[in-house]
Design a protein around this motif. Structure first.
Motif, mmCIF file in Angstrom:
data_model
loop_
_atom_site.group_PDB
_atom_site.id
_atom_site.type_symbol
_atom_site.label_atom_id
_atom_site.label_comp_id
_atom_site.label_asym_id
_atom_site.label_seq_id
_atom_site.Cartn_x
_atom_site.Cartn_y
_atom_site.Cartn_z
ATOM 1 N N UNK A 69 -23.151 -38.929 26.754
ATOM 2 C CA UNK A 69 -23.473 -38.896 28.182
ATOM 3 C C UNK A 69 -22.213 -38.822 29.028
ATOM 4 N N UNK A 70 -21.227 -39.645 28.703
ATOM 5 C CA UNK A 70 -19.981 -39.674 29.479
ATOM 6 C C UNK A 70 -19.267 -38.330 29.397
ATOM 7 N N UNK A 71 -19.263 -37.736 28.214
ATOM 8 C CA UNK A 71 -18.538 -36.481 28.014
ATOM 9 C C UNK A 71 -19.246 -35.281 28.634
ATOM 10 N N UNK A 72 -20.580 -35.296 28.657
ATOM 11 C CA UNK A 72 -21.307 -34.082 29.037
ATOM 12 C C UNK A 72 -22.124 -34.190 30.316
ATOM 13 N N UNK A 73 -22.587 -35.386 30.661
ATOM 14 C CA UNK A 73 -23.610 -35.481 31.705
ATOM 15 C C UNK A 73 -23.224 -36.334 32.909
ATOM 16 N N UNK A 82 -30.684 -37.990 30.374
ATOM 17 C CA UNK A 82 -29.251 -38.242 30.551
ATOM 18 C C UNK A 82 -28.998 -39.702 30.914
ATOM 19 N N UNK A 83 -29.851 -40.265 31.777
ATOM 20 C CA UNK A 83 -29.706 -41.667 32.168
ATOM 21 C C UNK A 83 -29.920 -42.592 30.978
ATOM 22 N N UNK A 84 -30.888 -42.253 30.126
ATOM 23 C CA UNK A 84 -31.120 -43.066 28.935
ATOM 24 C C UNK A 84 -29.903 -43.043 28.022
ATOM 25 N N UNK A 86 -25.574 -37.309 35.950
ATOM 26 C CA UNK A 86 -26.091 -38.576 36.468
ATOM 27 C C UNK A 86 -24.966 -39.601 36.570
ATOM 28 N N UNK A 87 -25.205 -40.653 37.330
ATOM 29 C CA UNK A 87 -24.246 -41.746 37.416
ATOM 30 C C UNK A 87 -24.115 -42.432 36.058
ATOM 31 N N UNK A 88 -22.918 -42.884 35.752
ATOM 32 C CA UNK A 88 -22.670 -43.602 34.507
ATOM 33 C C UNK A 88 -22.551 -45.094 34.818
#
Length: 376
Positions: free
Chosen positions: A320-324, A265-267, A159-161
């Motif tokens: 999230x940043x590292x995986x998604x 993932x967004x959460x 997803x977008x970060x």
């Protein structure tokens, strides 16, 4: 490369789509275009794409039985229009109904299996078509795969970060439920869990026009809505990000064997812990006691809501940043596109045709399947 992306029939492709497959397609369209490739998308005319859109009429508010015949005719017509614009290097199909529209053209075809593999017609895993490949979106989904030479890869979703100042998100007071509202998503269970925990809950999402979805919202969700539980309807990407940034936790009370969970993932990307049922791929996304809690009942979900403050938002964001990230996902897909295009073309030199000629052991397969379920 020139890439043809085919969505689930008449589905809306955009960041604010409630469908995970449509969000992934949108990310791939944007990344391919940014990388200098030509992206062509067949999806609902309301879609927002970076490439060229061949738009179909969007889904009606109420979906009746004869809707499916109309849907397939319109979708197939737009695919033919796109194919008529010139040769493609690769076709990427995303719909539950992809087998209705497989083009037998001189180009490799990649199918991303976004849903539980048992929900697809089982004959698709034996399609006799040179240059047809399938990929899964999670390890748990791949473990459930039948023996098939067509399933060649697992590329997990991303997803977008959003830019995030976690220090400005300390005052988190409510729980949130996001996504499509239908029986298997268990929206009413999440509402009841939040009520038991004494925490306000906001429900955001859309109700598709399938009769059972409309009935579920009317009979199970609406009666639960009151001052502490509010329905805010369908929201855009910016609103969703803001909602998650301020939420105490995200609730995912699904009973479906989820193959992924973009909303989880967004959460996490917003530093928000996730409390979810131990279903499908959710244990791959949520680290129990670290980025959220995995639970097995409404009561356990309620208890976990009371412990959401124990989860470190910075750990959620870092995970999230590292995986998604969408960047990781799109990079893996674009690399796979190049690999497939380089390796598959010689094997397809004698293969040609039109749309809708998928074969099963060499014979045309009739349309079948649960026509009220593809939107799941």
């Amino acid at each position: 490369m020139r890439i043809l992306n085919i969505a689930f029939a008449l589905a809306h492709v955009a960041d604010d789509s409630n469908g995970g497959a449509e969000q992934v397609l949108g990310q791939l369209d944007r990344a391919a275009t940014a990388a200098g490739h030509e992206s062509v998308v067949v999806a609902a005319e309301t879609s927002q794409v970076s490439g060229t859109l061949f738009g179909t009429p969007p889904q009606p508010r109420t979906i009746r039985k004869n809707y499916y015949e109309f849907r397939y005719a319109e979708h197939m017509a737009k695919i033919r229009e796109a194919l008529a614009t010139g040769p493609f290097d690769l076709v990427h199909m995303h719909g539950y109904d992809f087998h209705e529209f497989i083009p037998t053209i001189d180009a490799p075809i990649l199918v991303t299996l976004h849903l539980p593999l048992s929900w697809y017609p089982q004959w698709i895993y034996n399609i006799q078509r040179p240059g047809l490949f399938m990929n899964c979106v999670s390890a748990s989904q791949r473990l459930m795969a039948p023996l098939s030479p067509l399933i060649v890869r697992t590329i997990t979703n991303g997803v977008r970060m959003p830019e995030m100042d976690l220090a400005a998100s300390n005052d988190r007071k409510y729980a949130v439920i996001l996504g499509r509202i239908c029986p298997e998503k268990g929206t009413h269970v999440g509402i009841q869990a939040a009520k038991k925990a004494g925490v306000p809950v906001l429900v955001a999402g859309s109700v598709a026009g399938f009769p059972e979805h409309l009935a579920y919202f009317k009979e199970r969700v609406q009666p639960s809505l009151n001052g502490a539980a509010k329905f805010v309807g369908s929201i855009g990407y910016a609103e969703k990000t803001e909602l998650l940034r301020k939420a105490k936790c995200l609730l995912v009370p699904t009973s479906a064997p989820e193959t992924s969970s973009l909303v989880s993932m967004e959460a996490l990307a917003c530093g928000t812990p996730v409390i979810a049922f131990r279903s499908g791929a959710l244990p791959e996304i949520i680290e129990h006691d670290k980025s959220g809690f995995l639970v097995d009942s409404e009561d356990e979900m309620s208890d976990a809501i009371g412990k959401a403050h124990e989860i470190d938002p910075s750990y959620c964001r870092r995970t999230a940043v590292e995986r998604f990230s969408a960047e990781r996902m799109t990079r893996e897909y674009l690399e796979w596109y190049e690999h497939v295009v380089r390796g598959a073309k010689p094997a397809l030199s004698q293969f040609g045709g039109t749309v809708g000629e998928a074969t099963h052991h060499g014979t045309a397969e009739p349309h079948n399947g649960d026509r009220c379920s593809p939107g799941r």
